[in-house]
Motif scaffolding. Structure first.
Motif, PDB file in Angstrom:
ATOM      1  N   GLY A 186     -48.968  48.086  14.114  1.00 45.77           N
ATOM      2  CA  GLY A 186     -48.201  47.524  15.222  1.00 45.77           C
ATOM      3  C   GLY A 186     -48.327  46.013  15.186  1.00 45.77           C
ATOM      4  O   GLY A 186     -47.886  45.356  14.242  1.00 45.77           O
ATOM      5  N   LEU A 187     -48.973  45.460  16.207  1.00 40.32           N
ATOM      6  CA  LEU A 187     -49.193  44.014  16.226  1.00 40.32           C
ATOM      7  C   LEU A 187     -50.250  43.573  15.219  1.00 40.32           C
ATOM      8  O   LEU A 187     -50.480  42.379  15.045  1.00 40.32           O
ATOM      9  CB  LEU A 187     -49.591  43.573  17.640  1.00 40.32           C
ATOM     10  N   GLY A 188     -50.888  44.559  14.548  1.00 37.89           N
ATOM     11  CA  GLY A 188     -51.839  44.220  13.491  1.00 37.89           C
ATOM     12  C   GLY A 188     -51.179  43.617  12.267  1.00 37.89           C
ATOM     13  O   GLY A 188     -51.865  43.081  11.398  1.00 37.89           O
ATOM     14  N   GLY A 189     -49.852  43.737  12.172  1.00 34.81           N
ATOM     15  CA  GLY A 189     -49.117  43.020  11.135  1.00 34.81           C
ATOM     16  C   GLY A 189     -48.924  43.743   9.827  1.00 34.81           C
ATOM     17  O   GLY A 189     -48.348  43.188   8.892  1.00 34.81           O
ATOM     18  N   GLN A 190     -49.365  45.016   9.721  1.00 36.23           N
ATOM     19  CA  GLN A 190     -49.225  45.734   8.456  1.00 36.23           C
ATOM     20  C   GLN A 190     -48.136  46.814   8.524  1.00 36.23           C
ATOM     21  O   GLN A 190     -48.096  47.707   7.681  1.00 36.23           O
ATOM     22  CB  GLN A 190     -50.561  46.379   8.071  1.00 36.23           C
ATOM     23  N   GLY A 191     -47.238  46.711   9.503  1.00 31.77           N
ATOM     24  CA  GLY A 191     -46.182  47.705   9.652  1.00 31.77           C
ATOM     25  C   GLY A 191     -45.228  47.756   8.479  1.00 31.77           C
ATOM     26  O   GLY A 191     -44.647  48.800   8.178  1.00 31.77           O
ATOM     27  N   MET A 192     -45.057  46.636   7.768  1.00 30.87           N
ATOM     28  CA  MET A 192     -44.140  46.602   6.628  1.00 30.87           C
ATOM     29  C   MET A 192     -44.693  47.349   5.420  1.00 30.87           C
ATOM     30  O   MET A 192     -43.955  47.637   4.474  1.00 30.87           O
ATOM     31  CB  MET A 192     -43.847  45.146   6.253  1.00 30.87           C
ATOM     32  N   VAL A 193     -45.986  47.633   5.425  1.00 31.46           N
ATOM     33  CA  VAL A 193     -46.594  48.401   4.317  1.00 31.46           C
ATOM     34  C   VAL A 193     -47.270  49.649   4.901  1.00 31.46           C
ATOM     35  O   VAL A 193     -48.365  50.020   4.520  1.00 31.46           O
ATOM     36  CB  VAL A 193     -47.601  47.547   3.519  1.00 31.46           C
ATOM     37  N   ARG A 194     -46.575  50.283   5.804  1.00 29.85           N
ATOM     38  CA  ARG A 194     -47.114  51.440   6.524  1.00 29.85           C
ATOM     39  C   ARG A 194     -47.582  52.533   5.561  1.00 29.85           C
ATOM     40  O   ARG A 194     -48.609  53.177   5.767  1.00 29.85           O
ATOM     41  CB  ARG A 194     -46.029  51.986   7.456  1.00 29.85           C
TER      42      ARG A 194
ATOM     43  N   SER B  21     -55.954  40.562  12.520  1.00 29.30           N
ATOM     44  CA  SER B  21     -55.932  39.288  11.799  1.00 29.30           C
ATOM     45  C   SER B  21     -54.834  39.220  10.743  1.00 29.30           C
ATOM     46  O   SER B  21     -54.572  38.164  10.177  1.00 29.30           O
ATOM     47  CB  SER B  21     -57.280  39.038  11.124  1.00 29.30           C
ATOM     48  N   ARG B  22     -54.166  40.348  10.449  1.00 34.71           N
ATOM     49  CA  ARG B  22     -53.039  40.403   9.507  1.00 34.71           C
ATOM     50  C   ARG B  22     -53.447  39.969   8.096  1.00 34.71           C
ATOM     51  O   ARG B  22     -52.655  39.356   7.385  1.00 34.71           O
ATOM     52  CB  ARG B  22     -51.878  39.538   9.992  1.00 34.71           C
ATOM     53  N   ILE B  23     -54.667  40.269   7.706  1.00 32.78           N
ATOM     54  CA  ILE B  23     -55.136  39.814   6.395  1.00 32.78           C
ATOM     55  C   ILE B  23     -54.637  40.729   5.283  1.00 32.78           C
ATOM     56  O   ILE B  23     -53.927  40.289   4.385  1.00 32.78           O
ATOM     57  CB  ILE B  23     -56.679  39.728   6.381  1.00 32.78           C
ATOM     58  N   SER B  24     -54.975  42.027   5.319  1.00 32.13           N
ATOM     59  CA  SER B  24     -54.600  42.932   4.235  1.00 32.13           C
ATOM     60  C   SER B  24     -54.894  44.366   4.649  1.00 32.13           C
ATOM     61  O   SER B  24     -55.593  44.617   5.639  1.00 32.13           O
ATOM     62  CB  SER B  24     -55.402  42.616   2.962  1.00 32.13           C
ATOM     63  N   VAL B  25     -54.381  45.300   3.843  1.00 29.87           N
ATOM     64  CA  VAL B  25     -54.695  46.705   4.064  1.00 29.87           C
ATOM     65  C   VAL B  25     -56.193  46.940   3.862  1.00 29.87           C
ATOM     66  O   VAL B  25     -56.830  47.683   4.612  1.00 29.87           O
ATOM     67  CB  VAL B  25     -53.871  47.598   3.111  1.00 29.87           C
TER      68      VAL B  25
END
Length: 478
Positions: free
Chosen positions: A99-107, A57-61
Motif C-alpha cells: 500500500g503506502l509502503g511503496g512496493q505495490g508496483m512489484v506486488r 521506507s520504500r527501500i526494496s522487497v
C-alpha cells in the motif's frame, strides 16, 4: 478469523491507519506511538497480542522480508499461547508494503518473497502462519505460488481426488460439530454437562453420562420451561467466538450449497468475511436466489432458539414438522456429491435421509457413491459399513484430536490451493513478477489486445465483448 498473534503494517511513526483499528481494539487514532526501538513495536492491548511493523521506507522487497523475519522472531521470543484447541500458535499477517509502503508496483515479487520467508519461519519457530489478504487478485496470486510448492512436494492421492471432485462441480458440503469445536465451542457432551450442572445439580455427572445424548437432552428439556433448553444452547454456542481456520478454508472452496447440523453462525461469518456482507442465504428463514449461495441449518439456528433440535422428542417430531428440509439434503445426495466434514455419520436424521436415497438407487439399479466423508482419523468399521455408499478419507494418523484437527486444516488448505485456478492477476502489471518466460510476452500481447478493443467504435466493440470480458477477468484494465 481466530488467531493468537497478528502483525499490523505501519509507517515509521508507528501510527496504525484506520482500517487496522478493529484488529487493535481501537475506536480512534493512536495518540502516542508505543515505545521502543527498531522496526518492530509491541502494541499493548487486552487479549490477543499484536505487533506493529514499520514497512514504509520504500527501500526494496528484501527490506520488507527482513522486517518480516524481525517481527516473527520477536513474536517467537514472546512465547505466545495458543487459543481454542490449537496445538500451534497461529500468526496472522497482511501483505506487507504494497500500500503506502511503496512496493505495490512489484506486488508479485513481494508475495513470492513473503511466502518463502513464511515457510522458513514456520519451520524455525514451530508456529502456523496465515496470510489474510485484501482482494481476490492477491488471494489467487498467493494460491498460485503455493500451488507450485505443493506440487513440487507431491500432492497426496486423496487430496488430488477431493480437488478433482470439487472442480467437477455438483459438490455440496455437510458440516458437523467437528468443524466448530476447534474454534472453542463445546462438544455435545460438554454442552449438555454444562447445562446439567445448572439445571440438575442433584444428578451426578456419572449417572447423567450413562444416558444417550438424545435422552440427556430430553431429561434437561423436561426440567426446564418451554424453549428454555434452546435458549441455553444458543447462549453457549453463540457469543464472541470467531471462525476457525477450518471455517475460513471451507468458505473459500467455492461451494454454493451447504448443510450443517450445527447451530452456530461461524461458517456464515467466515463466508461473509471472504465474499461480502449478505453474500449467503441462511435457510430455512432466508430467501434463495439463483446466483446466491446458501447454508441450510438442518437442526436449528442460534438466532431462533425455538428451532433448535436436540432432545429425543425433537428428533421424533422432526420428520413430521421439517421434512422439506430433509428433502433438500436428499436432493444433494441423489443428484450430486456430498462432502461431509466434521460429522461422524451417526446423526439419526442424516442416516435416515441417506438410507432412503440408497434404497431409491437400489430399486432403480443405480450404483453410485453419495459422497465423501472426511474424518479426523481412519475409521475402519464405518469405512466398511458405508463401502460403496460413501467414500471415507482420513485427514490424520494422529491419536490426539487437536493434532488431527490441524491435519484436517492442512488437508482443506491443500484442496483450496489446488482448486483456486482463477487468475485475476495475470494481466495486471503489478503481478508481473509471478510470470515466467513466454508468459510475460503473452500477458503483454493480451493487454495490447484489450487496449485495441477498448478503442474500437461501439458497433465493432460489441462483437468483441466476450473476449474483452475474459481479459478484464484476467486483470486487464477496462
Amino acid at each position: 478469523m481466530d488467531w493468537d498473534a497478528a502483525v499490523v503494517s505501519t509507517s515509521g511513526s508507528f501510527q496504525p491507519r484506520e482500517h487496522w483499528w478493529p484488529v487493535l481494539g481501537l475506536t480512534g487514532p493512536v495518540v502516542q506511538a508505543p515505545p521502543g526501538a527498531g522496526r518492530v513495536r509491541s502494541f499493548p492491548q487486552a487479549g490477543q497480542p499484536v505487533w506493529l511493523l514499520n514497512v514504509a521506507s520504500r527501500i526494496s522487497v528484501q527490506w520488507l522480508v527482513e522486517g518480516m523475519y524481525e517481527v516473527l522472531e520477536t513474536i517467537a521470543a514472546a512465547g505466545i499461547q495458543t487459543g481454542g484447541s490449537r496445538v500451534k500458535p497461529l500468526v496472522a499477517l497482511p501483505t506487507f508494503g504494497v500500500g503506502l509502503g511503496g512496493q505495490g508496483m512489484v506486488r508479485g515479487d513481494v508475495i513470492k518473497a513473503l511466502i518463502e520467508a513464511a515457510m522458513l519461519c514456520a519451520d524455525k519457530y514451530d508456529f502456523d502462519i496465515a496470510f489474510v489478504v485484501a482482494n481476490a487478485a492477491d488471494y489467487a496470486a498467493y494460491q498460485s505460488v503455493r500451488r507450485g510448492y505443493l506440487r513440487n512436494a507431491g500432492v497426496p492421492v486423496h487430496v488430488q481426488e477431493l480437488s478433482d471432485k470439487m472442480q467437477a462441480g455438483d459438490v455440496s458440503l455437510l458440516l458437523g460439530a467437528g468443524v466448530s469445536i476447534p474454534a472453542g465451542l463445546p462438544t455435545w457432551d460438554e454442552l449438555l454437562e454444562e447445562i446439567r450442572s445448572d439445571v440438575l445439580p442433584a444428578v451426578s455427572a456419572e449417572d447423567f453420562a450413562r444416558l444417550g445424548v438424545l435422552d440427556r437432552a430430553q431429561l434437561l428439556s423436561k426440567s426446564m420451561e418451554k424453549d428454555d433448553l434452546g435458549k441455553r444452547v444458543a447462549e453457549l454456542t453463540g457469543g464472541g467466538v470467531e471462525p476457525s481456520m477450518a471455517h475460513c478454508l471451507l468458505a473459500t472452496l467455492g461451494v454454493s450449497k451447504v448443510v450443517t447440523t450445527n447451530y452456530d453462525s461461524l461458517y456464515e461469518k467466515a463466508f461473509e468475511s471472504a465474499h461480502g456482507t449478505d453474500s449467503i442465504a441462511v435457510l430455512p428463514r432466508g430467501e434463495i436466489t439463483a446466483d446466491r449461495p446458501w447454508i441450510l441449518k438442518l437442526h436449528g439456528d442460534i438466532s431462533d432458539p425455538s428451532s433448535i433440535v436436540l432432545s429425543r422428542r425433537d428428533f421424533v417430531r422432526y420428520d413430521a414438522e421439517r421434512r422439506p428440509l430433509g428433502s433438500i439434503v436428499q436432493s444433494l445426495m441423489a443428484t450430486g456429491h456430498l462432502i461431509v466434514v466434521g460429522a461422524s455419520m451417526t446423526d439419526d436424521n442424516v442416516l435416515r435421509l441417506a438410507h432412503e436415497v440408497l434404497a431409491l438407487n437400489e430399486r432403480n439399479n443405480r450404483q453410485r457413491s453419495l459422497g465423501t466423508v472426511i474424518t479426523l482419523r481412519n475409521d475402519t468399521l464405518r469405512t466398511a459399513l458405508w463401502r460403496g455408499d460413501f467414500d471415507y478419507v482420513a485427514a490424520s494418523n494422529a491419536d490426539d484430536d487437536a493434532i488431527a484437527a490441524r491435519d484436517l486444516e492442512i488437508l482443506l488448505d491443500s484442496v483450496s490451493i489446488l482448486i483456486s485456478v482463477d487468475a485475476p492477476y495475470l494481466l495486471d502489471t503489478n503481478y508481473r513478477g509471478l510470470l515466467d518466460g513466454d508468459e510475460v510476452k503473452l500477458a503483454d500481447a493480451l493487454r495490447d489486445a484489450s487496449k485495441i478493443i477498448g478503442k474500437l467504435p461501439s458497433e465493432s466493440r460489441d462483437r468483441w465483448r466476450t473476449l474483452e470480458s475474459v481479459l478484464i477477468e484476467l486483470g486487464a484494465k477496462p
